[in-house]
Scaffold this motif. Sequence first.
Motif, PDB file in Angstrom:
ATOM      1  N   MET A 106      25.403 174.037  -6.205  1.00 46.39           N
ATOM      2  CA  MET A 106      26.789 174.722  -6.855  1.00 46.39           C
ATOM      3  C   MET A 106      26.767 176.080  -6.607  1.00 46.39           C
ATOM      4  O   MET A 106      27.683 176.567  -6.817  1.00 46.39           O
ATOM      5  CB  MET A 106      26.236 174.372  -8.304  1.00 46.39           C
ATOM      6  CG  MET A 106      26.748 173.050  -8.680  1.00 46.39           C
ATOM      7  SD  MET A 106      26.483 172.716 -10.619  1.00 46.39           S
ATOM      8  CE  MET A 106      25.085 171.751 -10.614  1.00 46.39           C
ATOM      9  N   PHE A 110      30.429 177.245  -5.862  1.00 49.66           N
ATOM     10  CA  PHE A 110      31.274 178.164  -6.671  1.00 49.66           C
ATOM     11  C   PHE A 110      31.655 179.262  -5.885  1.00 49.66           C
ATOM     12  O   PHE A 110      31.978 180.307  -6.337  1.00 49.66           O
ATOM     13  CB  PHE A 110      30.564 178.436  -8.164  1.00 49.66           C
ATOM     14  CG  PHE A 110      30.702 177.208  -8.983  1.00 49.66           C
ATOM     15  CD1 PHE A 110      31.762 176.856  -9.407  1.00 49.66           C
ATOM     16  CD2 PHE A 110      29.433 176.870  -9.407  1.00 49.66           C
ATOM     17  CE1 PHE A 110      32.010 175.509  -9.802  1.00 49.66           C
ATOM     18  CE2 PHE A 110      29.586 175.530 -10.475  1.00 49.66           C
ATOM     19  CZ  PHE A 110      30.690 175.067 -10.649  1.00 49.66           C
ATOM     20  N   ARG A 115      34.350 178.573 -11.173  1.00 44.60           N
ATOM     21  CA  ARG A 115      33.516 177.965 -12.255  1.00 44.60           C
ATOM     22  C   ARG A 115      33.946 177.808 -13.647  1.00 44.60           C
ATOM     23  O   ARG A 115      33.951 177.113 -14.245  1.00 44.60           O
ATOM     24  CB  ARG A 115      32.131 178.806 -12.184  1.00 44.60           C
ATOM     25  CG  ARG A 115      31.149 178.217 -12.775  1.00 44.60           C
ATOM     26  CD  ARG A 115      29.962 179.295 -12.956  1.00 44.60           C
ATOM     27  NE  ARG A 115      29.371 179.734 -11.772  1.00 44.60           N
ATOM     28  CZ  ARG A 115      28.215 179.370 -11.417  1.00 44.60           C
ATOM     29  NH1 ARG A 115      27.501 178.306 -12.227  1.00 44.60           N
ATOM     30  NH2 ARG A 115      27.742 179.577 -10.221  1.00 44.60           N
ATOM     31  N   SER A 116      34.919 179.062 -13.920  1.00 48.21           N
ATOM     32  CA  SER A 116      35.480 178.737 -15.457  1.00 48.21           C
ATOM     33  C   SER A 116      36.441 177.567 -15.439  1.00 48.21           C
ATOM     34  O   SER A 116      36.639 177.155 -16.481  1.00 48.21           O
ATOM     35  CB  SER A 116      36.201 180.268 -15.512  1.00 48.21           C
ATOM     36  OG  SER A 116      37.199 180.106 -14.783  1.00 48.21           O
ATOM     37  N   THR A 118      35.834 174.662 -14.086  1.00 47.72           N
ATOM     38  CA  THR A 118      35.054 173.297 -13.646  1.00 47.72           C
ATOM     39  C   THR A 118      34.225 172.880 -14.743  1.00 47.72           C
ATOM     40  O   THR A 118      33.372 173.637 -15.501  1.00 47.72           O
ATOM     41  CB  THR A 118      34.018 173.900 -12.479  1.00 47.72           C
ATOM     42  OG1 THR A 118      35.168 174.391 -11.567  1.00 47.72           O
ATOM     43  CG2 THR A 118      33.422 172.754 -11.785  1.00 47.72           C
TER      44      THR A 118
END
Lengths: 395, 395
Positions: A106, A110, A115-116, A118
């Motif tokens: 991860m 990312f 990431r925001s 996901t």
Amino acid sequence: MMQNNFDFNHLLRRGVAEVIVEEEFIARLKNGDKLRLKEGFDPSSSDIHLGHMVGLRKLRQFQELGHEVVLIVGDWTAQIGDPTGQSVTRPVLSYEQVKSNAETYMQQFFKIVDRSRTEVRWQSEWFGEFSLADVLKLTGRFTIAQFLAREDFNKRFTAGKPITLTEFIYPLLQAYDSVQIQAGVEFGGTDQKFNLLVGRELQGMVGQQPQQVLMTPLLVGTDGAHKMSKSLGNYIGITEAPAQIFGKVMSVPDNLLMDYFTLVTDVPDAELAEFRTEIENGANPMALKKRLAREIISQLYDKSAATAAEDNFVRIVQNKETPAEIPEFRIIPGTLSIPGVMLDAGLVKSKGEAMRLIQQGGVEIDGNKITEPNYPVANGAVLKAGKRRYVMLVE
Amino acid sequence: MMQNNFDFNHLLRRGVAEVIVEEEFIARLKNGDKLRLKEGFDPSSSDIHLGHMVGLRKLRQFQELGHEVVLIVGDWTAQIGDPTGQSVTRPVLSYEQVKSNAETYMQQFFKIVDRSRTEVRWQSEWFGEFSLADVLKLTGRFTIAQFLAREDFNKRFTAGKPITLTEFIYPLLQAYDSVQIQAGVEFGGTDQKFNLLVGRELQGMVGQQPQQVLMTPLLVGTDGAHKMSKSLGNYIGITEAPAQIFGKVMSVPDNLLMDYFTLVTDVPDAELAEFRTEIENGANPMALKKRLAREIISQLYDKSAATAAEDNFVRIVQNKETPAEIPEFRIIPGTLSIPGVMLDAGLVKSKGEAMRLIQQGGVEIDGNKITEPNYPVANGAVLKAGKRRYVMLVE
């Protein structure tokens, strides 16, 4: 806010091998549907290379239009182990190993995916409590003939090579993931086509809207011959040092240059068309390769790292030693005793000579003068001894 | 105490279609091993007929030598339902139905098998907690090609008929039962050969001594054409009334007489040889059929029941109406309104006429005069109205 103004050619064709079903897919995008973008990974390995980046960049493009990625950690199947091996009777990875690999993965994932936007889901959420009854409900929906129609299964079956029953169940588990997360689009390589379509089929069977399937092309590795893969050693890892990435990109065969630009950079199509013309007109591809390397490093690090990597490379080239001419020496990456490496690689006649050279400031690794005999060495690092002796330390 | 003096011909050949592996099997018997005799049943149906009796009698013979039966109630697979049907998405039988069928089955089972030497196990003991990991461990041990080599699967596959993945898993579950109970011998019909051998194979894989396999022949039904089965209506149920059994045995085609003697009676081989000679010399098989019927009824009830059934039959024959000449009339067994049945069957012109006949003592069912209009009627019961009017009430 969903944006439904987008460039179909860029989104559904560039860096895309096949879309199923394009018409349906476009209709959902035009309609402004917020799609759940399914991406799975097998935590038995944790490293991401440029080959994976093709798909991850596509995810990112969709995210920028407001769609959401659902990353499925295959923690559960990874603990079962590879069904084709003999190791199936016991878990090959402990829970701790899976967790640690997932974390490593991860961190890399990312770097490319937002990431925001996901959601991370673990297969064990649903398969941990999966009963035999659940298995049989699933297996009752598919026939042996369907699976034997899959190209690779068919070849092995015809050739008399064993296929275990487990191998027929795996695609069903992947399909069940789609049902669990109500996937809107599943992403995968072209070699995953069968499995991706099973997901689409199963969703339809249980009354969900069947997912769209977006397949990305397989990136050929630096050997110019095979799909990029860690096990073949023809890969460029996204966490490798900028200097290493730069050097490896320079070793990509000329005929793959445009594929790399198309698949792993954002250089606009119009500019790519100009590049093609230049190449056809016989231009030296060196400048384009440098541009490619900078584009890649800029994405993974930043522009200044890209520039520094190029400068480093130019220094070596200006010393009349092009990377292609540097001999390779096999090492196990880690903190190594440099005098030992230099002796074994034939750069010096004794460890004492190596030590003296180090003390005189005559030994560099990736352009950094070393002062101590023990030094951390990554795969692909270039060791320079004196003015003209080079070796590339590779795994 | 194990007895290891036994007659191989009787135990492993009479009423046996095939034994795998005979040499191994004999060695274990001679060695005095106490073997666990596996018998499974599917509680989606609960009735035992003479066709099942072939195997159950064999179990009994082994018990008499000191071996122990393990009866496996397939409660779990029955709740999943038939994988070849469309009903796989939901249980076809409730737990209560399964339990009730199992009780009915066992009441019949223990008419033949010795309850004191039987252990009853339910599949749910192990499959209730079976995880997906357990399933994959199991499916990883077998290949698609192995299953497609099974004759019926191969035929269907070649003919393009669908085979679900579930159908490949079922034999594995049956095999896993063998592992769980550490079966020493599994019993089954010849149509079960593949599944029985999978059990043998799986036990070897997990380090258990592989079970022996004893296959019993399929008994042809009273129609003389097909395997005895409830759904074909050509069966003799072991809970049927003695009179019914007697009548049905009399309807068994002459050419099957010796098969029935061999498979479902204890008449010694030497005597059977004499019977064969008699038949070859042109004797009327009637006497032998009566003997067969008595032998069967004596096992299921007792000698006096057998004698009474024969007397009843003889009375009917002496009335010049052989059972074969009695017309059949379809009913749903249970307590029926006899005047209604008589009217519908054409024995009387009105219910009033039927009532008067009953009141005069002119109506018999299976030789018993009836006095009330409502009377419990079993499948195969013979209704006599007046002196010469007969009808056989069949389901």
